[in-house]
Write an enzyme that holds these catalytic residues in place. Structure first.
Site, mmCIF file in Angstrom:
data_model
loop_
_atom_site.group_PDB
_atom_site.id
_atom_site.type_symbol
_atom_site.label_atom_id
_atom_site.label_comp_id
_atom_site.label_asym_id
_atom_site.label_seq_id
_atom_site.Cartn_x
_atom_site.Cartn_y
_atom_site.Cartn_z
ATOM 1 N N HIS A 35 5.642 -12.320 1.169
ATOM 2 C CA HIS A 35 4.148 -11.966 1.439
ATOM 3 C C HIS A 35 3.477 -13.321 1.506
ATOM 4 C CE1 HIS A 35 6.015 -8.204 0.578
ATOM 5 N NE2 HIS A 35 4.730 -7.587 1.162
ATOM 6 N N SER A 76 9.103 -6.393 4.149
ATOM 7 C CA SER A 76 8.391 -5.432 2.972
ATOM 8 C C SER A 76 9.015 -4.227 2.912
ATOM 9 C CB SER A 76 6.774 -5.516 3.268
ATOM 10 O OG SER A 76 6.013 -5.016 2.041
ATOM 11 N N GLU A 123 12.561 -10.994 -2.246
ATOM 12 C CA GLU A 123 11.190 -11.714 -2.588
ATOM 13 C C GLU A 123 10.435 -10.533 -2.894
ATOM 14 O OE1 GLU A 123 8.412 -10.266 -0.584
ATOM 15 O OE2 GLU A 123 9.649 -9.106 0.697
#
Length: 343
Positions: free
Chosen positions: A313, A143, A245
């Site tokens: 996630h 992230s 992502e």
């Protein structure tokens, strides 16, 4: 006192406004030799640091400590874990000092960020890459920690790992994939997708452009990848397998970020693409679906590309080693490492 000593001694009362820019002036981009960190063993010390956002809920630190213990490791909290400066997990110097201390500590063998959020990009001009190169450690995170995973790989040559932060909803799949990558000197080989009780994949793949490709693996969170463009920490995709992502993004925003990468010629020079999970948010009634956006941008490139890599996630994620050579088969939706990630 030299510049490096000065930076290390800066305290909260020093202001800090100008401090990160001091090191930027002398930073040059080179391509260092690939540096594999020593493999992690059961019983090793694992540092937990907080380079990104602050704690959002009670119990995050306890959750992180328990997760690291469940890996068979000994957790060691950074001195400033739990600090807060607005939305950040402490002032920049507090967070970067914890990171440097973890790399310098000879007992620490692996480093986990506590969580994501926002803030790691603020630390990039302050990173001591010489210190990190002298003390290679496995660094695992995802992230917002994309900024660190990419920069440590680019400037220190360190194989880094796009995998779970310490505070995460760990599953057996996530845990097993992490340990087989950072505790095993041999090539992991096929990075298999998670399956349900009846043997069906939990994340089915979609072929965008069939074919096979090979090259060093690079990538992370799409928003953070795009943020590097135009900076000294700009992602280098030449001849590489790019994965990405993202979470809570609408199709038009994904389109905008991919177009930015395309305009910067980051897509045209890559060898192939392995796309992870993207959680879509609907902001408009006339939104295209995600698959249409992906096809529109990647089909004209004619390079192997597929969707369905278990990263992002979602509960079950792979630990992906950046800098290590991999092969993809976009028709079958397969990702395989061809060399070990740790020494």
């Amino acid at each position: 006192m030299n510049r490096k000593s000065f930076l290390k001694r800066i305290t909260l009362g020093s202001g800090l406004i100008f401090a990160p820019f001091v090191k930027t002036e002398s930073k040059t981009r080179t391509t260092p030799a690939l540096l594999r960190p020593p493999r992690v063993r059961q019983g090793d010390v694992a540092a937990i640091v907080s380079p990104a956002g602050n704690l959002s809920t009670n119990g995050e630190v306890e959750n992180a400590v328990n997760a690291v213990r469940a890996l068979g490791l000994q957790p060691r909290l950074g001195a400033n874990v739990g600090s807060r400066w607005g939305y950040l997990g402490g002032r920049d110097t507090e967070r970067v000092n914890d990171l440097h201390d973890a790399f310098a500590d000879p007992e620490v063998k692996v480093i986990f960020p506590l969580r994501g959020g926002y803030g790691t990009s603020r630390l990039l001009p302050m990173l001591d890459f010489e210190l990190i190169t002298r003390n290679p450690k496995a660094f695992v995170g995802f992230s917002d920690n994309t900024s660190l995973v990419l920069s440590l790989n680019a400037y220190a040559g360190l194989v880094t790992f796009y995998g779970p932060n310490a505070h995460f909803d760990w599953t057996n799949y996530t845990r097993q994939n992490l340990t087989r990558v950072i505790m095993n000197q041999q090539p992991v080989g096929l990075m298999e997708n998670p399956v349900s009780g009846n043997g069906r994949p939990l994340l089915a793949h979609t072929t965008i452009v069939p074919g096979r490709a090979a090259g060093p693996l690079i990538g992370g969170n799409l928003s953070l990848i795009v943020q590097t463009l135009g900076t000294p920490w700009e992602i280098d995709t030449r001849g590489k397998i790019l994965f990405f992502e993202d979470v809570n993004e609408s199709p038009y925003r994904i389109d905008r970020m991919l177009t930015h990468l395309w305009l910067a010629r980051k897509l045209q020079v890559a060898a192939g693409f392995a796309i992870g999970h993207i959680t879509v948010r609907r902001d408009r009634n006339d939104d295209l679906d995600l698959a249409s956006v992906i096809r529109d941008r990647f089909e004209p490139l004619g390079k192997p590309c597929y969707m369905g890599v278990p990263t992002g996630h979602v509960p079950n994620i792979l630990t992906l080693p950046l800098g290590v050579n991999v092969e993809i088969d976009a028709h079958r939706g397969l990702l395989r490492t061809t060399e070990g990630a740790v020494a």
